[in-house]
Structure formats: C-alpha cells, structure tokens
Enzyme design. Structure first.
Site, PDB file in Angstrom:
ATOM      1  N   HIS A 187       0.826  -1.208   0.000  1.00 40.06           N
ATOM      2  CA  HIS A 187       0.000   0.000   0.000  1.00 40.06           C
ATOM      3  C   HIS A 187       0.857   1.253   0.000  1.00 40.06           C
ATOM      4  CE1 HIS A 187       0.520   0.845   4.413  1.00 40.06           C
ATOM      5  NE2 HIS A 187       0.667  -0.462   4.477  1.00 40.06           N
ATOM      6  N   CYS A 193       2.567  -5.639   6.636  1.00 41.48           N
ATOM      7  CA  CYS A 193       2.294  -5.177   5.275  1.00 41.48           C
ATOM      8  C   CYS A 193       3.491  -4.406   4.728  1.00 41.48           C
ATOM      9  CB  CYS A 193       1.045  -4.312   5.261  1.00 41.48           C
ATOM     10  SG  CYS A 193      -0.468  -5.243   5.626  1.00 41.48           S
TER      11      CYS A 193
END
Length: 419
Positions: free
Chosen positions: A321, A340
């Site tokens: 992201h 992440c």
C-alpha cells in the site's frame, strides 16, 4: 553469538569506547598550516554529489535479485571470497574510524583505507597516507551503496557497524543466499514482482530485467513480513482501512489512552456487529473491550494505506500500500510496519500492474489518487508476487551487496521458507 549493531555497540560501551568515538570528528588540534591547506584543498576539490552518483551506479543494474543471473553472479562472488577468507579476511576496523569524513587527516584514516581496499571499494595502493581524500570519500560511498545505507560519505554508526562484520560472516551470507535464489529462480515467470524484506525494497521484472525499483517499508522484528508467493489480482484506490484486531489490541488502545482525540483526528469510525456507529466514549479504553468492534478509517490524506492498496490472496492478511508517512522511506532501517509493505512511488507500480488493463496510464492513476474516489479495479492479468529473504547478492558488474539479517534467518541457517 550473533553479531548485531546493538551487541557490537554494547561491547564497545563496556570497553569505554563509545565515549571516545565523537572525538574523531572534532576539530583536529595541533594541525600545521600545511595540514589545514591540504584539508581545505580536498574539501574544495571533491565533488561529493558526483561521488554519490558514481556509487549508486555500481548497484543500479538490470538483474533482478531473484533470477538465474543472480545465482550465477553469487557463485562468482563466492569464488572470490573463499580464498580471501581462508587467508584471514579483512582487518577489523578500530573504533577510531568512527565519525571520519572528507578532509580528516588522522592515523586512523590509514586503517579505514586498508579496510576499504580489502573489500574492493577503494583501489589498491602501495602507499597509504593519512588524508581522507576524494578517493576515500568515493570508496565510503561505494561501501554504503552496497550495504543499503544512506550514502553520505561519513563513517557513521550504520557504516561502522557494517564494516565491523567479519569476512567469514559475509561469505556465509553469500552461500546461504545462493541456495535461496536457486530454490526459486527456476520457477519464475516472465513478469513478476518481488519484495526483498532485508533490503526493504521491491522490484518489478519483465523478461529477466528490472523495469522498476522501489524503496519499501516492511514488518518490524516482532511483526514480520511473511515469505509468500501469490498473484496481485485487485487494486483498491483510496481505500477504507479496516484496522486489524492485532493492531487494535497492541496499538490503538494505547493511543487512545494517551490521546482520547486520536480516533477523531485520524477519521477512524467505530461500528458494532450490526453496523451501528459508536462514539469513542462508548468504549472502556482501560480494558480490551475495543477488540469486539470494527474500526474503519475514511479515505484521505490521513489514511494509513494512503491512496492505494494492492491486493493478493494470502493467509496472513498482508498487502502492499501507499502511506502518508513518506519520510520513513529515507531511513536506513525501514522495518516499521505490522507485516504489510509500504511502497514508495507506488503510483508507478500501480501503473505497471494495470498495464494489461489497457486504460490505466500513469496520469489516470495519479488523477484517481488526487480525487479521493473509492474505486476497486480488477487486474486483468494477475501478476505473480514473491516476498523473499535475500541478504546478499551480486550483479554483473561484480558488485556484491549485503543487508542486515533482520529476522535472524541467516543465523538460523534457513534456506527454505513456508510460503
């Protein structure tokens, strides 16, 4: 004992070394007028920006970290390191080199130059003087580029630590990583995406060549980015962020106890199991009650995922992201996430991932970011993605790169991973 920056500096402190280190960088008392002239000449005549560009050029080649070419290059590097290590390797750097930079004239510069010559960062010379000159500045920057450090030409703490790693440790890294690369390189497709966790970096590959490289932020030691193989199948533009229960428990409750306005400031809403919205005051933050609810952050500049989320199926609930905290990309050690992967210049990567869709050029990606419009786009040709753990590799120029063993996998001798 596993060598780490922390244990190295702790042992130095025990010996009283740390207190002495800053003295190296202070003004050099007792210098003659000729010493000052020499130092000023070196400072005036050295193009540091050019040295940085030259250092970065040694690592900017098209070979992917995961590739058959890299396996071959690693074999060549091992062949060079083995006789060198058998002969004793490089000398350990003395504490006096800490803080040295361009223009310093000290006896410790001689030790620094010998260390840089032994690792191939500085050309060999029969006579070595005490001046930290332009060639030494370039050599330090070469060393920093190869070790993924901020290229500033100074023997700062991360650079000193990396220089202190023995040659036999580096050889062991080369051997382990050859096996890791060989284990996967034969299974790769013509087009794929790689995130190398120790380097905190990503590569987009087509036809055995890197077409994009991205700085990344990956999982910290206690919340590691998993090693996995999947396919990118969806792009979420301007996504909501649904806060994972692990982060609610480990972080969000703590933040709310420190600042009761935290949720409001970051536009995070609370919902019960029926979809009803709650106020922050409805929850007892002195307990773990909050984990029973759903927390959703609105799209926008404050959103923890920034303007885009890159989805791929995996059992760990991780993804790539954007991020609003882009300053993290400028750090040496980019291990800050809960597993992440945050990607710098992510708009270019999204453009590459959507190439098969045909109607998503870079301009449209950037416009969609700026609009804050919620939009989910299916990737027509799902792209293989591999997260991996490579702490040593080499390129066709003969440049050998190393990274810290952040998750202790080298120390454990791991060459295969459950993915």
């Amino acid at each position: 004992m596993r060598l780490s920056r922390r244990t190295l500096l702790r042992s130095m402190a025990a010996a009283g070394a740390v207190a002495a280190l800053p003295a190296v960088a202070r003004a050099q008392e007792g210098d003659s007028i000729w010493d000052m002239f020499s130092r000023n000449r070196v400072l005036r005549s050295t193009d540091r920006n050019s040295n940085t560009a030259a250092a970065n050029a040694t690592i900017e080649t098209i070979e992917p970290i995961l590739s058959v070419d890299t396996a071959y290059n690693l074999q060549l590097a091992i062949g060079q390191y083995e006789p060198f290590v058998a002969a004793g390797g490089w000398e350990q750097v003395p504490k006096e080199v800490f803080g040295l930079t361009l223009g310093n004239g000290r006896r410790s510069v001689v030790a620094l130059k010998r260390r840089l010559m032994s690792s191939g960062d500085l050309p060999p010379a029969e006579r070595v003087d005490e001046m930290f000159d332009a060639a030494t500045d370039l050599a330090v920057r070469n060393f920093q580029a190869r070790h993924g450090l901020i290229v500033n030409g100074q023997v700062d703490e991360p650079t000193f630590y990396a220089m202190a790693v023995p040659a036999e440790v580096r050889l062991n890294q080369l051997r382990l990583n050859l096996i890791r690369v060989q284990n996967i390189s034969q299974t790769l497709s013509d087009r794929y995406l790689v995130v190398n966790v120790p380097a905190a970096s990503a590569e987009a590959i087509e036809n055995s060549a890197v077409v994009q490289r991205h700085v990344a932020v990956v999982g910290r030691i206690d919340r590691q980015t998993p090693i996995l193989h999947s396919k990118v199948h969806q792009i979420n533009f301007n996504p909501y962020w649904h806060v994972p229960k692990s982060i609610i428990q480990k972080d969000l409750i703590k933040y709310m106890n420190e600042d009761p306005e935290y949720l409001t400031k970051f536009r995070i809403h609370i919902y019960d199991g029926k979809g009803n919205e709650l106020a922050p005051t409805d929850i007892d933050w002195s307990t773990n009650e909050a984990v029973n609810y759903m927390f959703r952050q609105e799209p926008g500049a404050e959103n923890s995922m920034g303007h885009v989320k890159i989805n791929f199926p995996n059992p760990y609930d991780v993804y790539m992201h954007d991020t609003p905290t882009k300053s993290l990309f400028g750090e040496n050690a980019r291990f800050h996430s809960s597993g992440c992967m945050r990607i710098n210049e992510v708009d270019s990567l999204v453009n590459w991932l959507l190439a098969s869709n045909g109607d998503w050029d870079l301009g449209r990606v950037q416009q969609t970011f700026a609009s804050n419009e919620r939009l989910d786009v299916k990737v027509k040709n799902p792209t293989p993605v591999h997260t991996t753990y490579i702490t040593a590799w080499a390129n066709r120029q003969g440049t050998v790169s190393f990274r810290d063993d952040v998750y202790n996998f080298d120390a454990e001798g791991r060459t295969t991973f459950d993915a």
